[in-house]
Design an enzyme around this catalytic site. Structure first.
Site, PDB file in Angstrom:
ATOM      1  N   ASP A   1      -2.064   0.828   7.453  1.00 12.27           N
ATOM      2  CA  ASP A   1      -1.236   0.623   6.080  1.00 12.27           C
ATOM      3  C   ASP A   1      -0.689  -1.019   5.712  1.00 12.27           C
ATOM      4  OD1 ASP A   1      -1.712   3.372   5.316  1.00 12.27           O
ATOM      5  OD2 ASP A   1      -0.051   3.777   6.553  1.00 12.27           O
TER       6      ASP A   1
ATOM      7  N   GLU B   1      -1.398  -1.497  -4.331  1.00 10.26           N
ATOM      8  CA  GLU B   1      -2.486  -0.848  -4.593  1.00 10.26           C
ATOM      9  C   GLU B   1      -2.752   0.515  -5.282  1.00 10.26           C
ATOM     10  OE1 GLU B   1      -5.302  -0.809  -1.216  1.00 10.26           O
ATOM     11  OE2 GLU B   1      -6.557   0.747  -1.917  1.00 10.26           O
TER      12      GLU B   1
ATOM     13  N   ASP C   1       0.783  -1.211   0.040  1.00 15.48           N
ATOM     14  CA  ASP C   1       0.058  -0.175  -0.006  1.00 15.48           C
ATOM     15  C   ASP C   1       0.932   1.307   0.113  1.00 15.48           C
ATOM     16  OD1 ASP C   1      -2.393   1.609   0.266  1.00 15.48           O
ATOM     17  OD2 ASP C   1      -2.030   1.706   2.310  1.00 15.48           O
TER      18      ASP C   1
END
Lengths: 166, 166
Positions: free
Chosen positions: A141, A68, A7
């Site tokens: 996260d 992501e 992420d």
């Protein structure tokens, strides 16, 4: 199959490595957040995150990577920062010769919870259940990174089923 | 002092290496544009540009690097792409242990032509004059990269003068 999920952020980069075992059981090998203090010059920040990711790749030897793809609203300043963080993640994976897949937040939700409009909380519940861990790290996260890794495994399964011609 | 200037883009990345010689004469060692076709997957594009920059660093051994910090308007999509390209350039320099400086377009204009609102054409005229080359490559990304490299040399001179306490 080992997957590294990322992420991306320029201050905090979430990561998680999962492994699919027999019977589609999934185990978490590691997860966490790489941090680069805001007061660091950009070039040092990017290097810190890049080197950190390479270290994880070397240590846990994932075979594929899932990043992501952040939702970019109308904030050009933050889009610039996100673009930088994403490039660091993609480069670290690609330089280590990992295939790199990218997923939009709605795809992650869809593929993890089978519903594209799940809440962040619902996604994390499914991640916990799938990995068989009760407490995920506080840092969301890291949980987001695990979610995108699971999303990638589920996408691979879907592809396999589709390729078999069902 | 050898400086690598970079004008970052994800499709076209302009680069130029200049060298300051005695009497503040400046010579151009190389310049050009690294291209990555739009149909390539992003990860391959970023790797192509990164590897290309590393090759230039290895061949021409610049001591410092200057990257144009693009003006980001309100287009978040293009800001994301610019952020990626910038990260590739910064990482390539920083991984090769070069100090990396970043300049806004107005700073480049100011430091190259002594006027922050010069036209692109005026900047290129000064670049040509300073480098003693009549015809700069058509590709204006390469000329922009040379401009940011010259800008960096001029900034260094200014810093030296200021440090001397004038």
């Amino acid at each position: 199959m080992r997957v590294l999920g990322v992420d991306p952020g320029t201050l905090n980069m979430g990561y998680g490595v999962i492994e699919e075992r027999s019977g589609s059981q999934i185990a978490m090998l590691t997860c966490g957040v790489l941090s680069a203090p805001q007061k660091m010059p950009v070039e040092e920040r990017l290097c810190t995150l890049y080197d950190g990711l390479l270290k994880i790749v070397t240590e846990f030897k994932p075979e594929e990577m899932a990043v992501e793809e952040p939702f970019v609203a109308n904030n050009a300043r933050s889009a610039l920062a996100i673009g930088r963080a994403q490039a660091v993640a993609i480069l670290a994976g690609a330089q280590a010769r990992l295939p790199v897949a990218r997923y939009m937040p709605t795809q992650v939700k869809q593929l993890v919870t089978s519903y594209g409009r799940s809440s962040k909380d619902q996604v994390q519940q499914v991640v916990k259940l799938q990995l068989g861990v009760m407490g995920l790290p506080e840092a969301s996260d890291a949980a987001d990174a695990l979610a995108v890794a699971i999303c990638h495994l589920n996408q691979r399964h879907l592809n396999q089923i589709l390729n078999r011609g069902y």
